[in-house]
Write an enzyme that holds these catalytic residues in place. Structure first.
Site, short mmCIF file in Angstrom:
data_model
loop_
_atom_site.label_atom_id
_atom_site.label_comp_id
_atom_site.label_asym_id
_atom_site.label_seq_id
_atom_site.Cartn_x
_atom_site.Cartn_y
_atom_site.Cartn_z
N ASP A 180 0.87 -1.17 0.00
CA ASP A 180 0.00 0.00 0.00
C ASP A 180 0.91 1.23 0.00
O ASP A 180 2.10 1.13 0.35
CB ASP A 180 -0.88 -0.02 1.25
CG ASP A 180 -1.67 1.25 1.42
OD1 ASP A 180 -2.44 1.60 0.50
OD2 ASP A 180 -1.50 1.91 2.46
N ASP A 224 -0.20 5.13 0.91
CA ASP A 224 -0.46 6.08 1.99
C ASP A 224 -0.56 5.37 3.34
O ASP A 224 -1.32 4.43 3.52
CB ASP A 224 -1.76 6.84 1.72
CG ASP A 224 -1.63 7.80 0.56
OD1 ASP A 224 -0.81 8.72 0.64
OD2 ASP A 224 -2.35 7.62 -0.44
#
Length: 219
Positions: A12, A14
């Site tokens: 991922d 953020d």
């Protein structure tokens, strides 16, 4: 040395690789104020991080007319892009990625960002061209749908059990579960440990920089 368990690692963006949780949550709150909408709490705004923005809007404001989404998107981007150059990678991320790349892992990104947002973020982090592939929410299904991971699995011809998803939210862990891959959570991002513990993962690390050490023992 025990044989390696994983070939492809999907990160991922953020809250996992980059310390952007606070700015995303604040930008959602400010966008709501601009349009006279109910302002989400910090916890509520943080919860939707990792989803595509439209999916985030639908979760935060389920009764909002679809026709108002573009204005909300514009105000969110106004607040976020005005300060996104302040965002930095978490400590040790660049070194961690370098170690894993040298060890021969396929490195990818599966993010709720839109493509243009990820391009901008990669440029600012000086990581353009570093990853073998990336997937964004505006080009495929938003988390927790497994499509991002399934597309990466197909692109590289790896088996699901050879893929490790690394993320900071339950959305990431649910996506991994739905795709039949393993997952490791990090507690430095949007969702607290109490939420992360509700979803299956092989470990919850304090920071993503600890991943190579964990892999040396478990992966």
């Amino acid at each position: 040395m025990a044989p390696r368990k994983f070939d492809l690692i999907a990160f991922d963006w953020d809250g996992t690789l980059i310390d952007s949780t606070a700015l995303i949550a604040t930008s959602l709150q400010e966008a709501a104020r601009d349009l006279g909408l109910a302002v989400p709490t910090r916890e509520e705004a943080s919860h939707v991080i990792g989803l595509g923005l439209i999916q985030a809007f639908m979760w935060l404001w389920p009764d909002l007319e679809e026709g108002r989404h573009p204005a909300l998107l514009e105000r969110y981007r106004y607040h976020f892009l005005g300060r996104d150059r302040e965002i930095t990678l978490f400590p040790g991320v660049r070194e961690m990625l370098g170690v894993l790349r040298a060890q021969g892992y396929l490195l990818t990104v599966a993010t709720g960002k839109a493509r243009q947002g990820l391009i901008r973020a990669l440029e600012q982090a000086e990581l353009t061209g570093f990853f073998d592939a990336t997937r964004c929410a505006d080009e495929t299904a938003s988390k927790p749908h497994p499509m991002m991971l399934l597309e990466l699995i197909e692109e590289f011809g790896v088996e699901p059990d050879r893929v490790l998803m690394v993320g900071d939210t339950t959305h990431d862990l649910q996506m991994a579960r739905n795709a039949g891959t393993a997952a490791v959570a990090v507690s430095c991002g949007a969702h607290p440990i109490s939420e992360l513990q509700r979803e299956p993962s092989l470990a919850i690390l304090d920071e993503v920089g600890a991943l190579p050490r964990w892999l040396a023992c478990h992966g």
